[in-house]
Enzyme design. Sequence first.
Site, short mmCIF file in Angstrom:
data_model
loop_
_atom_site.label_atom_id
_atom_site.label_comp_id
_atom_site.label_asym_id
_atom_site.label_seq_id
_atom_site.Cartn_x
_atom_site.Cartn_y
_atom_site.Cartn_z
N ASP A 406 -2.79 49.82 63.15
CA ASP A 406 -2.05 48.62 63.54
C ASP A 406 -2.47 47.41 62.71
OD1 ASP A 406 -0.30 47.20 65.53
OD2 ASP A 406 -2.19 46.17 65.95
N GLU A 459 0.80 50.32 59.45
CA GLU A 459 1.80 49.31 59.78
C GLU A 459 1.48 48.11 58.89
OE1 GLU A 459 3.31 46.21 63.17
OE2 GLU A 459 1.21 46.73 62.88
#
Length: 731
Positions: A406, A459
């Site tokens: 993330d 990401e």
Amino acid sequence: MLSESELQALLAARHPDPFSVLGLHADADGKLWLRALLPGAAGVMVLEAGTRKVVASLPHREGGFFEAPMGRRRKKFEYRFQVRWDDGHEGCHADAYAFGPQLEEQDLTLLARGEHPRPYTQLGAHPMEQGGEHPVAGVRFAVWAPNARRVSVVGTFNNWDGRRHVMRLRHGAGIWEIFIPHMQPGDLYKFEIVGPGGNLLPPKADPYARASQLRPETASIVAAPLREPQALSAERVTANRRDAAISIYEVHAASWRKPEGRFPTWDELAAELPAYAAAMGFTHLELMPISEHPFDGSWGYQTLGLFAPSARFGPPEGFARFVAACHERGLGLLLDWVPAHFPSDAFGIAQFDGTHLYDYADPREGFHRDWNTLIYNFGRNEVRQFLIGNALYWTERWGVDGLRVDAVASMLYRDYSRPAGEWVPNSQGGRENFEAISLMQRMNERLGLESPGAITLAEESTSFPGVSRPTSAGGLGFHYKWNMGWMNDTLRYMHEEPIHRQWHHDKMTFGLVYAFSENFVLPISHDEVVHGKGSMLNKMPGDGDPNEWQKFANLRAYYGFMWGHPGKKLLFMGQEFAQRDEWSHERRLSWELLEDERHAGVQRLVRDLNSIYRELPALHRLDCEPAGFEWLQQEDRLQSVFAWLRRDDVGGEVIVICNFTPVPRPDYRLGVPAGARAWRERLNTDSAHYGGSNVGNLEGTLKVEKKAANGRPQSISVSLPPLATLILVPA
């Protein structure tokens, strides 16, 4: 006898080394003395460990401190305490101060350098047996707190009294350790820490705890012994390759089918979720963070228990059964992993030993303005060891197939979301965070070495080069990168009314300019259906009856476009059946919508798209290779039509055609490559089976004619349905 000054230091929990005075020790004359600090004890007898014969009675001196010489004994022996407590309870137990140093020098050296490949095997709480001829079961604790004056293990087992189990400091590594007999899995504990200034800190949860209490409680829990390494099967390794069909179903485990008033258990999820995802044709499940976190509303992205599967879903053992259920259904399991930042809750790792141990001290580096969180000190070796070890822990010990990392963009740039003058440049005066870049490279290398076949997905929302390039070629070493640009551009296009789309044509074609610069995943994730963005269905134009058919048609056409486009696929839960409401972590998905044929039709379409994506090698084998794609029609702005060819590496071909207007085009001429004599419709998003108007080419084949079109000498005549995508295969 112990000197009065040392006694008072023990009673005040400020003795620099309790192990040097508690337990068995010989005086200058060689006489053995036994000392114990047991606040709340009324009497203490000393027993031989083997025979349980009484050796001595320890007189009480002051404040729960007991000591006595051991008669004529000159050799150390194994003993037990028979304790009578003030409340009348009696018990026999071993003495924590009878056990020597716990961690091996080799492990301490590696830990001190930040080079231990598996720090979780040394730090944290580990059930085991220790002792000589009469071993005793207990738990070994070890924690990194180099600047602390004192660290104690506290819990229900010692009435949360920090005097009882003060740990031994291994000075070179800054690690405190102790073996506590009779503790066992399920026991609660925390660390009581005195900071470098002598101040008592709030009790701290264990950064390496493998189980934790359910919020709002915050204690760590002694977990069962570490699982043996879980290697990925050859089948799972093959399914993760860049030439495989990878279609990911992203899930928030707590709200997928949330029971009324509680969280689902891992076993409840295992009984339903893998079977559903497999029946829908997905190849992988991706779970939003399931490591322990204090705040439900963070969805797990603000974690303070990186090694602990969340107590929301039951004991950690249930997670092991969930992983097995996924693999039994042929699904890979990916976990969202958050090494970018952590919350500042007092019981966590913020100011863990009274200093900025895990985060940067300078708030221009260490405070995340967007999320009010703290940023890991990516340049500190012990912190890098903590994070890289955690990544390996999930893939190696739980057997998950990979990690989706993330907020990578926030790690890469020192000026991320910071105005000028409020960030610290790197050593070369630039904005790149060299420490974070190095961390990600080393993490990916470690997983490649220790967990072969496991994958990492970034990401990353910028144009940082080489995210999915090997580290040997100067890249970050991820296997895949989320294509955020493709997602933003194409959703903006779909949001336009069809009559206006001709002016935004490039938004659908621009992604092919850079489509093969990385190994891309096309993500329609949770981030696209929260915070006022609306659901996927409600992003589509066509408000209200009788025009709502256009919303469904647009969505079906877009999904067809996505599955026909180069790149691996990711879809967030609920969007496979056109969830109407924006996603909320507090409620379950609107499964009742499937009683409506329009929603059921979208679900059938996603299932069939997954099926043909896996069935037709041309749609996945060269997902990440320019040889797998060729435009057939990219300039028809006026009619908002796109067409392209997908190829595999052995001559297989597929044609994808999209009509993004509500106007049917019954005789659309499309130039096609030489080879196939005819084409047939393999999938039509306007089929009545999916809730469409059934316009298309279902009655026969599309013969290749010697009529020039789009710069090719041969072509086919296609009936294009309104707001639809067609997938054609050679007849």
